[in-house]
Design a protein around this motif. Structure first.
Motif, PDB file in Angstrom:
ATOM      1  N   ASN A 325       0.615  -1.398   0.383  1.00 16.42           N
ATOM      2  CA  ASN A 325      -0.028   0.328   0.009  1.00 16.42           C
ATOM      3  C   ASN A 325       0.779   1.240  -0.027  1.00 16.42           C
ATOM      4  OD1 ASN A 325      -2.295  -1.183   0.065  1.00 16.42           O
ATOM      5  ND2 ASN A 325      -2.276  -1.971   1.846  1.00 16.42           N
ATOM      6  N   GLU A 534      -0.045  10.989 -16.877  1.00 15.03           N
ATOM      7  CA  GLU A 534      -1.628  11.572 -16.130  1.00 15.03           C
ATOM      8  C   GLU A 534      -3.285  10.040 -16.760  1.00 15.03           C
ATOM      9  OE1 GLU A 534      -4.703  14.860 -14.425  1.00 15.03           O
ATOM     10  OE2 GLU A 534      -2.596  15.037 -15.002  1.00 15.03           O
ATOM     11  N   GLN A 537      -8.860   7.517 -14.103  1.00 19.23           N
ATOM     12  CA  GLN A 537      -9.028   7.011 -13.016  1.00 19.23           C
ATOM     13  C   GLN A 537      -8.279   6.190 -13.107  1.00 19.23           C
ATOM     14  OE1 GLN A 537     -10.323   6.083 -16.327  1.00 19.23           O
ATOM     15  NE2 GLN A 537      -9.699   4.501 -16.130  1.00 19.23           N
ATOM     16  N   PRO A 538      -7.773   6.143 -11.187  1.00 25.33           N
ATOM     17  CA  PRO A 538      -6.740   5.192 -10.721  1.00 25.33           C
ATOM     18  C   PRO A 538      -6.281   4.279 -11.067  1.00 25.33           C
ATOM     19  CG  PRO A 538      -8.251   5.810  -8.619  1.00 25.33           C
ATOM     20  CD  PRO A 538      -8.721   6.263  -9.877  1.00 25.33           C
ATOM     21  N   MET A 539      -4.873   3.267 -11.119  1.00 26.55           N
ATOM     22  CA  MET A 539      -5.089   2.373 -12.066  1.00 26.55           C
ATOM     23  C   MET A 539      -4.042   1.523 -10.638  1.00 26.55           C
ATOM     24  SD  MET A 539      -6.323   0.984 -14.599  1.00 26.55           S
ATOM     25  CE  MET A 539      -5.731   0.029 -15.351  1.00 26.55           C
ATOM     26  N   LYS A 540      -4.257   0.100 -10.490  1.00 26.36           N
ATOM     27  CA  LYS A 540      -3.078  -0.515  -9.944  1.00 26.36           C
ATOM     28  C   LYS A 540      -2.227  -1.084 -10.264  1.00 26.36           C
ATOM     29  CE  LYS A 540      -6.876  -1.598  -6.724  1.00 26.36           C
ATOM     30  NZ  LYS A 540      -7.776  -3.588  -5.892  1.00 26.36           N
ATOM     31  N   VAL A 573       4.379   5.884  -8.848  1.00 26.95           N
ATOM     32  CA  VAL A 573       3.416   5.866  -9.095  1.00 26.95           C
ATOM     33  C   VAL A 573       2.607   6.626  -8.172  1.00 26.95           C
ATOM     34  CG1 VAL A 573       0.619   4.511  -9.091  1.00 26.95           C
ATOM     35  CG2 VAL A 573       2.872   3.336  -9.562  1.00 26.95           C
ATOM     36  N   SER A 574       1.732   7.528  -8.192  1.00 28.14           N
ATOM     37  CA  SER A 574       1.619   8.641  -7.257  1.00 28.14           C
ATOM     38  C   SER A 574       0.190   7.834  -6.034  1.00 28.14           C
ATOM     39  CB  SER A 574       1.225   9.560  -8.102  1.00 28.14           C
ATOM     40  OG  SER A 574      -0.409   9.082  -8.541  1.00 28.14           O
ATOM     41  N   LYS A 575       0.166   8.595  -4.680  1.00 24.34           N
ATOM     42  CA  LYS A 575      -0.371   8.201  -4.020  1.00 24.34           C
ATOM     43  C   LYS A 575      -1.607   8.168  -4.558  1.00 24.34           C
ATOM     44  CE  LYS A 575       2.030   9.320   0.283  1.00 24.34           C
ATOM     45  NZ  LYS A 575       1.883  10.170   1.388  1.00 24.34           N
ATOM     46  N   THR A 576      -2.357   8.625  -5.556  1.00 26.49           N
ATOM     47  CA  THR A 576      -3.539   8.064  -5.660  1.00 26.49           C
ATOM     48  C   THR A 576      -3.813   7.688  -7.134  1.00 26.49           C
ATOM     49  OG1 THR A 576      -2.844  10.467  -7.957  1.00 26.49           O
ATOM     50  CG2 THR A 576      -3.872  11.000  -5.845  1.00 26.49           C
ATOM     51  N   LYS A 577      -2.805   6.845  -7.936  1.00 29.35           N
ATOM     52  CA  LYS A 577      -2.142   5.853  -8.261  1.00 29.35           C
ATOM     53  C   LYS A 577      -2.863   6.565 -10.031  1.00 29.35           C
ATOM     54  CE  LYS A 577      -1.948   2.718  -5.169  1.00 29.35           C
ATOM     55  NZ  LYS A 577      -0.750   2.276  -4.839  1.00 29.35           N
ATOM     56  N   THR A 578      -2.954   7.707 -10.283  1.00 24.85           N
ATOM     57  CA  THR A 578      -3.350   8.208 -11.285  1.00 24.85           C
ATOM     58  C   THR A 578      -1.678   8.436 -11.775  1.00 24.85           C
ATOM     59  OG1 THR A 578      -4.044  10.501 -10.552  1.00 24.85           O
ATOM     60  CG2 THR A 578      -5.477   8.448 -10.645  1.00 24.85           C
TER      61      THR A 578
END
Length: 836
Positions: A325, A534, A537-540, A573-578
């Motif tokens: 995480n 950018e 939506q967030p991607m894992k 990867v940013s904390k926002t996952k974007t």
């Protein structure tokens, strides 16, 4: 002649010093010198007078003594001294009744001062009998003392004018200035005039009044700051203005006069010249440091990591301690019991080892770690932990070094006076209140270094263990926490940190991954080998994921390059996952990449149209503050490879606040002068057969080339060539060959094991040095060119880290033998301090 007389009677002078300041000194002096000639008596009396003069010198022994230095306040001035120096200082103050030159010299000549140790070592070497004549040899290496530059408050112009000094209405004396600034001056005055520190007096600048209407018939008030003896006839009186007159027109005149004439008269550049060289070498080293710098703050009586200074070489340590995480679990590793154990050690730098591996279950990463101390306390589990842990791909070995950190060290001003220019005045400011608030409370610095190697991991795997007992390792596991303390990761700001310039540009991209399908986003910027994307939506995505990228809009402008399904690797990867950072993926080092080729040509053909991305730091000035604090606490052995014509030499070594074992060995043989012979550590064969070929194949952004140095040291040897046996060993060498060297060394002599890191340098960071270089160029362009040539000749930078303890653990050396060698090391240290 004066020096000859004083040298002749040095023993007598030392005797008299012990009585200086006492009520009966005159009688003692008369009795002890009655057999001397009158001229000799006079010279010795003048020496005693010189030593009795009050001074205002700041004492900073950090990096200059073997003792542990701490802050010490006296009469509102903060000094940095070790316990021995403080003891000498307080005793001397009591004896002399004031902070005099005798007090200062006593503190600077304690037996554990490095300069005194080196001086005695040379003296001892010269007096040793039956020593063969030494041939004079060209000395190619010089020492760079990190953070040792000084700052002037304002420009001082060497300018001699006649002045009149009025001590009282009836006491006027003629004198002349040596230098002058807006707020002070230095005056030459015959020794027969007795002045005291903090004494106030009036002075008329008669030499200027002859040519200018100053309107200062009553003179200017000055206060005596210090009195320096130049010879038997002249003292230099250093004075500062009290500004009681509040005469702004005169201040402006003097400022303008100095500015207009400083090209005609010599401006003292010595401290600026030193600063440029030292800062240049610092700027080569700091971005290549392999250790992760972690600053600990005290919160509720618990030391906690709060700040981390990262660079290219240590970023992988940060990634390793981020869980699934992206929680930075460093507080679990550097916990209270472990830090308490480190702090209980003696010495400046507290050291230890710890080992770590991870276990993945249900998509979660679980960390297991143990220190060398903890494993030695539980011998039944030691082989189990080392054997099982090293069998996993996540196995890591780390060295930990802990030392004090002072927030006062966060500010290292330019070596230039603020009066040099408006730009200098703007730059010469301490950290902002915001930065000071962030670093407030930082009491310690931890250096965490990954010293894992594949060959060492193979050696640890030889530890036999019972698989049925693996559950017993739970006591070394770190439980998941609901909340992890925030740790700010601050990138080191440096012109060469980014290997490629990124350009702002927005265009559509399509990303595809088998597990997560397709997604469309837009570029934020690109470089030859990387992009920042950018997503809507967030991607894992995770670091290390491979993606296929298509550039539909850019494909329309080229038929030469296929921009479909280009392989890229996820780097961040940013904390926002974007926000995703990508780098071109090449299966092998020489593989072609169509995307990289396209972007390289696009940039080359459109540089005038593209806008470079300027990354703004999260907190401006924070990186600089942490870098300064790190610079003040260097404890490794940096070295620099210079290209001189067609050959290469180790042209400089760095020395931080805390000496490494290699510094101590060199100091034993008096080799830490400004210039010295370094061949005992870096022979021509090693340099040209091992280091230089590797260096030529490296690029600036490559990870450091690593190898190990095994050093067998006989401290009883008369010279360093017979004292050292050095063996540079590739990391791939078998452990059997290494162990034979180690076991042969530790039985009778001293063994040191080191990890050597070598990196290719880029161009020097002249932007960081630009103000000081520009200042030097104005007054001595030839000196500026010499400085630039020296810095541009550096092609490689390395550091050497002591890993002796890890090698002993790795090879399973008998603890009883180690205890005996540690005793010999301690005895060597004591002799180094007391007998050199």
């Amino acid at each position: 002649m004066v020096d000859d007389v004083l040298l002749k009677h040095q023993d007598l002078i030392n005797e008299l010093k012990s009585d200086l300041g006492t009520a009966k000194f005159d009688n003692i002096f008369r009795k002890k010198t009655e057999s001397l000639s009158k001229p000799d008596q006079f010279l010795i009396k003048m020496e005693m007078t010189r030593l009795s003069q009050p001074v205002a010198r700041f004492i900073d022994l950090r990096g200059q003594v073997t003792g542990e230095v701490r802050s010490y306040e006296f009469n509102g001035k903060q000094h940095f001294m070790d316990n021995l120096a403080i003891e000498v200082f307080e005793k001397a103050i009591k004896q002399h009744g004031d902070y005099t030159l005798a007090v200062y010299e006593a503190v600077m000549n304690t037996e554990n001062n490095h300069k005194i140790l080196q001086k005695n070592a040379k003296k001892q070497a010269l007096t040793k009998p039956n020593e063969p004549d030494r041939q004079v040899k060209k000395l190619e290496c010089h020492m760079v003392k990190f953070a040792s530059y000084e700052t002037r408050i304002e420009e001082r112009m060497n300018y001699a004018i006649k002045v009149q000094i009025q001590i009282s209405p009836s006491d006027m004396m003629e004198a002349s200035t040596s230098d002058i600034s807006v707020s002070g001056c230095k005056v030459k005055l015959p020794v027969r005039y007795k002045l005291k520190r903090e004494q106030k007096l009036k002075m008329r600048l008669v030499g200027l009044e002859q040519d200018f209407e100053l309107g200062l018939k009553k003179g200017i008030e000055y206060e005596v700051v210090a009195i320096d003896s130049i010879n038997n006839d002249i003292n230099h009186i250093r004075m500062k203005r009290t500004f009681i007159e509040c005469n702004a027109s005169f201040d402006d005149f003097l400022r303008s006069f100095i500015h207009g004439n400083k090209r005609r008269y010599k401006v003292n550049l010595d401290n600026t010249l030193d600063a440029v060289i030292i800062k240049g070498y610092e700027q080569y080293y700091l971005p290549r440091v392999t250790s992760l710098s972690i600053f600990l703050a005290e919160q509720d009586d618990i030391l906690t990591p709060t700040l981390v200074l990262s660079n290219e070489n240590n970023i992988d340590i940060i990634r390793y301690f981020n869980d699934e995480n992206k929680n930075f679990i460093l507080t679990n590793i550097l916990n209270k019991p472990r830090l308490s154990h480190l702090l209980a050690q003696q010495g400046h730098v507290k050291e230890g080892l710890f080992y770590c591996f991870t276990h993945i279950s249900a998509g979660k990463i679980f960390y297991y770690s143990a220190t060398d101390y903890e494993l030695n306390q539980t011998p039944a589990l030691k082989s189990l932990f080392l054997g099982f842990g090293s069998s996993k791909n996540s196995w890591r070995s780390f060295k930990v070094q802990l030392m004090p950190s002072h927030i006062d060290d966060a500010f290292i001003p330019l070596s230039l006076p603020e009066t040099a220019s408006e730009d200098v005045a703007k730059l010469n400011k301490p950290p902002s209140p915001r930065v000071q608030g962030v670093i407030q409370g930082a009491k310690y610095l931890v250096l965490l270094t990954d010293i894992t190697t594949k060959q060492a991991q193979i050696e640890y795997k030889k530890n036999k263990y019972n698989k049925a007992q693996v559950n017993a390792l739970k006591q070394y596991g770190h439980a998941k926490q609901a909340h992890y303390p925030d740790i700010d990761v601050v990138p080191l700001e440096y012109i060469n940190l980014r290997s490629e310039t990124r350009y702002l540009y927005k265009t559509e991209v399509q990303l595809e991954q088998e597990e997560r399908g397709k997604v469309t986003g837009f570029t934020r910027d690109f470089s030859e080998n990387g992009l920042q994307i950018e997503l809507p939506q967030p991607m894992k995505y995770e670091n290390g994921d491979l993606l296929l990228m298509t550039l539909p809009d850019l494909q329309k402008i080229t038929k030469k390059h296929n921009l479909n399904n280009l392989p890229y690797e996820v780097m961040a990867v940013s904390k926002t996952k974007t926000i995703i950072n990508l780098r071109s993926y090449r299966p092998t080092e020489n593989s072609e990449h169509a995307g990289a080729t396209f972007f390289t040509q696009l940039i080359d053909n459109n540089k005038s149209k593209l806008k470079a991305s300027a990354e703004s730091p999260k907190i401006p000035g924070l990186s600089t503050a942490l870098r300064n604090m790190l610079t003040k606490s260097v404890c490794q052995f940096p070295f620099y490879i210079h290209k001189q014509g067609a050959t290469h030499v180790v042209g400089a070594i760095g020395h931080g606040l805390y000496p490494s074992p290699l510094h101590l060995i060199l100091s034993q043989y008096g080799l830490l002068d400004e210039y010295f012979d370094i061949e005992s550590l870096f022979s021509n064969d090693i340099l040209h057969e091992l280091f230089i070929p590797k260096l030529k194949d490296m690029k600036r952004q490559d990870k450091p080339f690593q190898l190990e140095l095994y050093l067998r040291f006989n401290p009883a040897a008369k010279d360093i060539k017979t004292a050292l046996i050095c063996d540079y060993i590739p990391l791939t060498a078998t452990e059997i060959n290494k162990q034979s060297f180690v076991k042969a060394s530790i039985k009778r002599e001293l063994f040191f094991g080191f990890r050597v890191y070598l990196s290719r340098t880029g161009r020097p960071d002249t932007e960081y040095l630009s103000k000081e270089l520009s200042y030097i160029t104005q007054y001595a362009i030839h000196k500026a060119k010499v400085l630039e040539e020296e810095l541009w000749s550096v092609v490689g930078v390395g550091e050497i880290l002591d890993i002796t303890d890890e090698l002993m653990q790795r090879f399973g050396i008998d603890p009883s033998i180690l205890v005996e060698m540690d005793k010999r090391k301690t005895l060597w240290m004591q002799r180094l301090i007391s007998n050199l």
